[in-house]
Design a protein around this motif. Structure first.
Motif, PDB file in Angstrom:
ATOM      1  N   LYS A  93       0.847  -1.203   0.000  1.00  0.00           N
ATOM      2  CA  LYS A  93       0.000   0.000   0.000  1.00  0.00           C
ATOM      3  C   LYS A  93       0.885   1.256   0.000  1.00  0.00           C
ATOM      4  N   VAL A 117      -7.627   6.735  -2.772  1.00  0.00           N
ATOM      5  CA  VAL A 117      -9.056   6.926  -2.457  1.00  0.00           C
ATOM      6  C   VAL A 117      -9.366   6.328  -1.087  1.00  0.00           C
ATOM      7  N   THR A 118      -8.676   5.251  -0.718  1.00  0.00           N
ATOM      8  CA  THR A 118      -8.874   4.650   0.610  1.00  0.00           C
ATOM      9  C   THR A 118      -8.704   5.726   1.687  1.00  0.00           C
ATOM     10  N   LEU A 145      -8.846   9.002   1.281  1.00  0.00           N
ATOM     11  CA  LEU A 145      -9.877  10.049   1.136  1.00  0.00           C
ATOM     12  C   LEU A 145     -11.186   9.599   1.779  1.00  0.00           C
ATOM     13  N   ARG A 146     -11.521   8.333   1.608  1.00  0.00           N
ATOM     14  CA  ARG A 146     -12.758   7.817   2.214  1.00  0.00           C
ATOM     15  C   ARG A 146     -12.657   7.852   3.745  1.00  0.00           C
ATOM     16  N   GLN A 147     -11.500   7.461   4.264  1.00  0.00           N
ATOM     17  CA  GLN A 147     -11.325   7.476   5.717  1.00  0.00           C
ATOM     18  C   GLN A 147     -11.470   8.897   6.253  1.00  0.00           C
ATOM     19  N   MET A 192     -14.800  10.393  -9.535  1.00  0.00           N
ATOM     20  CA  MET A 192     -13.661   9.444  -9.684  1.00  0.00           C
ATOM     21  C   MET A 192     -13.696   8.650 -10.982  1.00  0.00           C
TER      22      MET A 192
END
Lengths: 68, 68, 68, 68, 68, 68
Positions: free
Chosen positions: A15, B59-60, B62-64, C1
């Motif tokens: 990641k 994006v992970t 940004l979502r968090q 997105m």
């Protein structure tokens, strides 16, 4: 506006490495073309080594040869 | 003859939503360019949110941030 | 997105038709997946008919056959 | 159903060579995967040699070096 | 230098079939355009049949209809 | 092995800027994933501003609005 697609073999890209690729690519487009990061997409595709061929061979085969 | 590739993040897109995207895209190409549906391809790629970057971030992330 | 790539043959697609494809595709992604238009890309590629093959033939040939 | 995209540098690929690439690729998908040629797309993209990089260099540069 | 992307539905393509596609595509580019196999990439993408649409329908649906 | 595709609008990207994008992207893949530059492809596509849509509009329109 840029859209960047990075295709690599799926050989345990972490990641953090993905974040580094996204960061570095976006910064490059800011530096070279003065693009807006907010509308710069970077999409990473990880491809199975059976599915990637170079020089007639699948990468799976090339990796095995490299380890014999 | 058209080939349409739709890339979205893999955030639980349902089978019905995929059908709606295929239906709508194909109809659009019929309406706008009078294309033949029988030779109109629509391919949907779902991308892991770690693998999609925008504005330097995955994006992970940004979502968090959006849920904190 | 979302990133959408529409590939069609370069057979005189007008600016207005391109706008209609962009508009329609973006609206579809809003309607079906509730995506944000401000970060929805639609990219149209126009391909020379010599460069597009279907059923063993170049589209240029298919068009000629269709007009004989 | 297959969609094949062939990207090569735009170094005077003739119409006949494009037909040979389309023919050969389609036949390969018939032979290996028993695909239907009528719904097999082959799209050839020709890329300017300034726009293609390998080993840090643009192909334009590599070609010039190869001829010095 | 060529980069070839082959997209097919993920309907049990075997490792040997992938090798045959890689071998055949690379040989085709050697034969037609005299390209160097060592810098010829072939990447195979396998797409879920829910994610591939043709003639308004998902391939999953088309396969079911074909078997009824 | 990596293949990187950079899509930008065709707004006068110079040869030197393309070289900088190729150089920077290749170096990034060396630094982050220890990839071999000799088999790292970077392909830049320049897209007409009529053919790129964001937020329902063609970039051509967005540019005109920005200059009024």
């Amino acid at each position: 506006m840029p859209y960047v697609n990075i295709k690599v073999t799926d050989e345990n890209v972490t990641k953090e490495q993905k974040q580094a690729l996204i960061q570095g690519t976006t910064q490059l487009l800011v530096d070279v073309l003065n693009k807006n990061p907010a509308t710069t997409f970077v999409v990473i595709d990880e491809v199975n080594t059976d599915n990637w061929g170079i020089g007639f061979d699948q990468v799976t085969t090339l990796r095995q040869l490299a380890h014999t």
